[in-house]
Design a protein around this motif. Structure first.
Motif, PDB file in Angstrom:
ATOM      1  N   SER A 139       0.795  -1.230   0.000  1.00 42.96           N
ATOM      2  CA  SER A 139       0.000   0.000   0.000  1.00 42.96           C
ATOM      3  C   SER A 139       0.825   1.276   0.000  1.00 42.96           C
ATOM      4  N   GLY A 140       2.070   1.194   0.434  1.00 42.50           N
ATOM      5  CA  GLY A 140       2.906   2.397   0.488  1.00 42.50           C
ATOM      6  C   GLY A 140       4.238   2.107   1.139  1.00 42.50           C
ATOM      7  N   GLY A 141       4.989   3.163   1.370  1.00 42.04           N
ATOM      8  CA  GLY A 141       6.339   3.014   1.898  1.00 42.04           C
ATOM      9  C   GLY A 141       6.387   2.416   3.292  1.00 42.04           C
ATOM     10  N   SER A 142       5.397   2.717   4.116  1.00 46.67           N
ATOM     11  CA  SER A 142       5.430   2.210   5.495  1.00 46.67           C
ATOM     12  C   SER A 142       5.347   0.693   5.520  1.00 46.67           C
ATOM     13  N   ILE A 143       4.384   0.134   4.790  1.00 46.94           N
ATOM     14  CA  ILE A 143       4.246  -1.329   4.774  1.00 46.94           C
ATOM     15  C   ILE A 143       5.408  -1.957   4.014  1.00 46.94           C
ATOM     16  N   ALA A 144       5.906  -1.261   3.004  1.00 46.66           N
ATOM     17  CA  ALA A 144       7.057  -1.771   2.252  1.00 46.66           C
ATOM     18  C   ALA A 144       8.274  -1.860   3.180  1.00 46.66           C
ATOM     19  N   ASN A 145       8.498  -0.805   3.986  1.00 47.44           N
ATOM     20  CA  ASN A 145       9.628  -0.843   4.924  1.00 47.44           C
ATOM     21  C   ASN A 145       9.424  -1.913   5.992  1.00 47.44           C
ATOM     22  N   LEU A 146       8.188  -2.060   6.461  1.00 44.81           N
ATOM     23  CA  LEU A 146       7.885  -3.107   7.455  1.00 44.81           C
ATOM     24  C   LEU A 146       8.224  -4.488   6.883  1.00 44.81           C
ATOM     25  N   THR A 199      16.192   9.593   8.971  1.00 48.22           N
ATOM     26  CA  THR A 199      15.466   8.359   8.644  1.00 48.22           C
ATOM     27  C   THR A 199      13.978   8.556   8.904  1.00 48.22           C
ATOM     28  N   HIS A 200      13.140   8.082   7.995  1.00 47.24           N
ATOM     29  CA  HIS A 200      11.692   8.250   8.152  1.00 47.24           C
ATOM     30  C   HIS A 200      11.195   7.494   9.392  1.00 47.24           C
ATOM     31  N   HIS A 201      10.257   8.111  10.115  1.00 53.75           N
ATOM     32  CA  HIS A 201       9.797   7.528  11.378  1.00 53.75           C
ATOM     33  C   HIS A 201       9.090   6.180  11.203  1.00 53.75           C
ATOM     34  N   CYS A 202       8.723   5.826   9.971  1.00 54.67           N
ATOM     35  CA  CYS A 202       8.078   4.519   9.781  1.00 54.67           C
ATOM     36  C   CYS A 202       9.061   3.373  10.030  1.00 54.67           C
ATOM     37  N   ILE A 203      10.367   3.662  10.027  1.00 57.52           N
ATOM     38  CA  ILE A 203      11.345   2.598  10.320  1.00 57.52           C
ATOM     39  C   ILE A 203      11.242   2.205  11.797  1.00 57.52           C
ATOM     40  N   SER A 228      15.708  11.861   1.693  1.00 60.69           N
ATOM     41  CA  SER A 228      14.980  11.937   2.962  1.00 60.69           C
ATOM     42  C   SER A 228      13.752  12.823   2.766  1.00 60.69           C
ATOM     43  N   THR A 229      12.703  12.457   3.489  1.00 62.72           N
ATOM     44  CA  THR A 229      11.429  13.159   3.374  1.00 62.72           C
ATOM     45  C   THR A 229      11.590  14.632   3.745  1.00 62.72           C
ATOM     46  N   ASP A 230      12.410  14.870   4.728  1.00 65.58           N
ATOM     47  CA  ASP A 230      12.581  16.187   5.302  1.00 65.58           C
ATOM     48  C   ASP A 230      13.305  17.154   4.369  1.00 65.58           C
ATOM     49  N   VAL A 286      17.866   0.167   1.944  1.00 65.69           N
ATOM     50  CA  VAL A 286      17.792   1.540   1.449  1.00 65.69           C
ATOM     51  C   VAL A 286      16.330   1.949   1.317  1.00 65.69           C
ATOM     52  N   ASP A 287      15.970   2.998   2.029  1.00 68.75           N
ATOM     53  CA  ASP A 287      14.616   3.544   1.927  1.00 68.75           C
ATOM     54  C   ASP A 287      14.637   4.657   0.875  1.00 68.75           C
ATOM     55  N   ALA A 288      14.162   4.303  -0.319  1.00 67.44           N
ATOM     56  CA  ALA A 288      14.108   5.269  -1.426  1.00 67.44           C
ATOM     57  C   ALA A 288      12.647   5.560  -1.765  1.00 67.44           C
ATOM     58  N   ALA A 289      11.808   5.590  -0.716  1.00 72.22           N
ATOM     59  CA  ALA A 289      10.363   5.775  -0.934  1.00 72.22           C
ATOM     60  C   ALA A 289      10.098   7.050  -1.727  1.00 72.22           C
ATOM     61  N   TYR A 290      10.783   8.113  -1.352  1.00 69.76           N
ATOM     62  CA  TYR A 290      10.596   9.370  -2.087  1.00 69.76           C
ATOM     63  C   TYR A 290      11.489   9.437  -3.323  1.00 69.76           C
ATOM     64  N   GLY A 291      12.773   9.142  -3.149  1.00 71.94           N
ATOM     65  CA  GLY A 291      13.725   9.448  -4.221  1.00 71.94           C
ATOM     66  C   GLY A 291      13.890   8.385  -5.291  1.00 71.94           C
ATOM     67  N   LEU A 344      10.700   1.656  -2.816  1.00 70.31           N
ATOM     68  CA  LEU A 344      10.402   2.804  -3.682  1.00 70.31           C
ATOM     69  C   LEU A 344       8.887   2.978  -3.704  1.00 70.31           C
ATOM     70  N   ASP A 345       8.434   4.217  -3.630  1.00 69.13           N
ATOM     71  CA  ASP A 345       6.989   4.479  -3.632  1.00 69.13           C
ATOM     72  C   ASP A 345       6.511   4.998  -4.988  1.00 69.13           C
ATOM     73  N   PRO A 346       5.839   4.155  -5.780  1.00 72.33           N
ATOM     74  CA  PRO A 346       5.263   4.692  -7.033  1.00 72.33           C
ATOM     75  C   PRO A 346       4.266   5.822  -6.764  1.00 72.33           C
ATOM     76  N   HIS A 347       3.669   5.875  -5.558  1.00 76.54           N
ATOM     77  CA  HIS A 347       2.722   6.962  -5.319  1.00 76.54           C
ATOM     78  C   HIS A 347       3.420   8.275  -4.940  1.00 76.54           C
ATOM     79  N   LYS A 348       4.737   8.273  -4.940  1.00 74.83           N
ATOM     80  CA  LYS A 348       5.471   9.538  -4.803  1.00 74.83           C
ATOM     81  C   LYS A 348       6.128   9.853  -6.148  1.00 74.83           C
ATOM     82  N   SER A 349       7.358   9.345  -6.348  1.00 73.72           N
ATOM     83  CA  SER A 349       8.084   9.796  -7.546  1.00 73.72           C
ATOM     84  C   SER A 349       7.689   9.081  -8.843  1.00 73.72           C
TER      85      SER A 349
HETATM   86  C1  LIG Z   1       6.881   8.812   2.516  1.00 72.30           C
HETATM   87  C2  LIG Z   1       8.037   8.081   3.033  1.00 72.30           C
HETATM   88  C3  LIG Z   1       7.879   6.908   3.766  1.00 72.30           C
HETATM   89  C4  LIG Z   1       6.518   6.392   4.171  1.00 72.30           C
HETATM   90  O1  LIG Z   1       5.837   5.955   3.043  1.00 72.30           O
HETATM   91  P1  LIG Z   1       4.234   5.957   2.973  1.00 72.30           P
HETATM   92  O2  LIG Z   1       4.000   5.651   1.542  1.00 72.30           O
HETATM   93  O3  LIG Z   1       3.812   7.342   3.376  1.00 72.30           O
HETATM   94  O4  LIG Z   1       3.742   4.922   3.893  1.00 72.30           O
HETATM   95  C5  LIG Z   1       9.004   6.223   4.145  1.00 72.30           C
HETATM   96  N1  LIG Z   1      10.226   6.681   3.845  1.00 72.30           N
HETATM   97  C6  LIG Z   1      10.431   7.815   3.146  1.00 72.30           C
HETATM   98  C7  LIG Z   1      11.814   8.261   2.850  1.00 72.30           C
HETATM   99  C8  LIG Z   1       9.332   8.560   2.716  1.00 72.30           C
HETATM  100  O5  LIG Z   1       9.528   9.693   2.030  1.00 72.30           O
END
Ligand SMILES: *Cc1c(COP(=O)(O)O)cnc(C)c1O
Length: 502
Positions: free
Chosen positions: A167-174, A202-206, A259-261, A284-289, A313-318
């Protein structure tokens, strides 16, 4: 209906009569072509109203009652009027708050909502294909695996890689954390000795993933960062050897590629060297990049990502998809299967066919939406080039914004690695508290204005403003509008003369 006799008391004729009556009564669930057309036209007209307004749409609508009108139509035995329901949706749901589909959304990590993907979601829901199990839906399972393979190739992973669209980066990282836990055999007794290396970026979902995975008691080491908020590989190497000397178990390194920030990309190649030398799981958390890999600049910046053990990687971002798509890939796919493979007596027919791996064996989910289609349809119709071009445009827009916002008198952060720019109003000699309060007034002023949606963050105690360009709809005119809004705030607060710029 509830006031009738219990079924067991009825004769078979009465039973059949009652079944027929219920069939007629529930027919509304299966609209005929005429009614379908009415529904479709109403929904399409609503989506067109939305899309046509997008270019002038405020990025943030500060509303008085924040959608409370949703509660005015209750769930009842009988349905409500179609026009009323659509109107309520537009007024109470679409209008208030942030507008992630609008080009003026430049806050957090903006979404986009690619039209082709919305139509793919519709098609997927209509066929309701079950992409989880190869036996049930061989084409959908192949398509979903093919999309994961496309992402794995983009990352540069070998044939052994397997992954999943969640569903997104959080579950992907989990999913990656759980896989890393099992692959390195971190059991209950080991948890307090196991160490995870990350940074304050580091994103707080980790941390959340670690807690959910039963690893809340691991040691967290926040590795020192450089002036651009990137993990310092030398500091990482030092802490790891220190930890080893103290009898701890250096387990996992989490690097961030965007990084998200602030959009910081950790030095992936150098961290890869440390991970390899120390035998740590490298995530490597590349959810955004991640999808900036489609650009030459992104490939240069993310070099070394292919050395990781797992990646997100999050297709719903980049990749501009509507919310609801994150991809996790594990270099040695067997580890992912070992943590997430399924069985179940009622699935015995399905489990016999193993000519293609079933997505359910690679994911915490069993029944899940057919997410592969929302990635596949746009890639089939458009190819990858427009995505690459849109992402390259965002990189340049971030650079352009940084130059222009500096001209307005803002202090700017480091040159953006991706598409996040940090800046703040910082007159020399002003105490930090006052500076912070001033920047808060600026950002609150932009929210009340709403024409563009900007956001803020705290960096080393400094209230810092952010601008993120990520929507495919965001172009130079939207960035210029952001600059105009910021200038107007400076004038409003009395920080500059009206004539100073723009
Ligand atoms: C957005 C983001 C997440 C979380 O992903 P969701 O799709 O919001 O669950 C994790 N890591 C990074 C670097 C992000 O930018």
């Amino acid at each position: 209906m509830s006031d009738e006799q219990p079924i067991s008391d009825e004769s078979s004729a009465a039973l059949i009569e009652r079944i027929r009556r219920l069939e007629r009564a529930s027919r509304a669930l299966d609209p005929g072509s005429g009614r379908r057309k009415t529904l479709r036209n109403a929904v399409m007209a609503s989506s067109e109203r939305h899309l046509r307004k997008l270019h002038g749409q405020k990025g943030y609508v500060a509303g008085a009652d924040q959608g409370a009108g949703v509660l005015s139509l209750p769930v009842a035995r009988a349905g409500h009027d179609l026009a009323d329901v659509i109107a309520l949706y537009e007024r109470e749901v679409v209008q208030p708050g942030a507008h992630p589909s609008a080009p003026s959304h430049l806050a957090y990590i903006p979404g986009s909502g690619l039209y082709h993907s919305a139509l793919a979601d519709f098609l997927a829901a209509i066929s309701n294909k079950y992409s989880s199990i190869f036996f049930s839906s061989p084409g959908a399972a192949r398509l979903e695996n093919m999309m994961v393979r496309w992402v794995a190739d983009l990352v540069g992973y070998p044939e052994s890689a397997l992954g999943s669209i969640v569903s997104g980066g959080s579950i992907a990282n989990l999913t990656a954390v759980v896989t890393a836990r099992d692959a390195r055999d971190i059991r209950g007794g080991d948890v307090p000795r196991a160490v995870v290396y990350l940074t304050t970026q580091t994103h707080h979902c980790i941390q959340k993933s670690l807690r959910i995975a039963g690893l809340g008691e691991v040691q967290l080491r926040y590795v020192a960062t450089d002036a651009r908020h990137r993990m310092r590989p030398d500091a990482l190497a030092t802490i790891i050897s220190d930890d080893r000397a103290h009898g701890l178990l250096p387990w996992m390194i989490v690097a961030t590629a965007g990084s998200t920030d602030v959009g910081a990309v950790d030095p992936l190649e150098d961290i890869g060297d440390v991970a390899e030398r120390e035998g740590c799981w490298y995530h490597v958390d590349a959810a955004y990049g991640g999808f900036f890999l489609l650009t030459a600049e992104g490939r240069r910046l993310l070099k070394g990502i292919e050395r990781s053990h797992s990646v997100v990687l999050d297709p719903h971002k980049s990749l501009f998809m509507p919310w609801g798509a994150g991809v996790v890939i594990v270099r040695d796919g067997r580890a992912l299967v070992e943590s997430h493979g399924t069985s179940g007596h009622y699935m015995q027919d399905a489990l016999r066919d193993d000519s293609e791996i079933s997505p359910a064996d690679l994911s915490p989910e069993l029944t899940k939406p057919f997410r592969g289609l929302r990635i596949w349809l746009p890639l089939m119709l458009l190819g990858t080039q427009p995505f690459a071009d849109a992402l390259e445009e965002k990189l340049l827009l971030a650079r352009y914004f940084r130059g222009e916002v500096a001209k307005l008198g803002f202090e700017v952060g480091p040159a953006p690695e991706l598409s996040v720019v940090t800046y703040r109003w910082a007159p020399p000699g002003m105490p930090l508290e006052e500076t912070n309060a001033l920047n808060q007034r600026i950002i609150e002023g932009t929210h009340a204005d709403g024409r563009v949606f900007l956001s803020s963050t705290m960096l080393d105690g400094r209230f810092t403003l952010r601008m993120v360009a990520l929507s495919f709809r965001t172009h130079k005119r939207n960035i210029d509008m952001a600059l105009r809004v910021l200038h107007e705030q400076l004038v409003r607060i009395g920080l500059v003369e009206r004539a100073a710029a723009q």
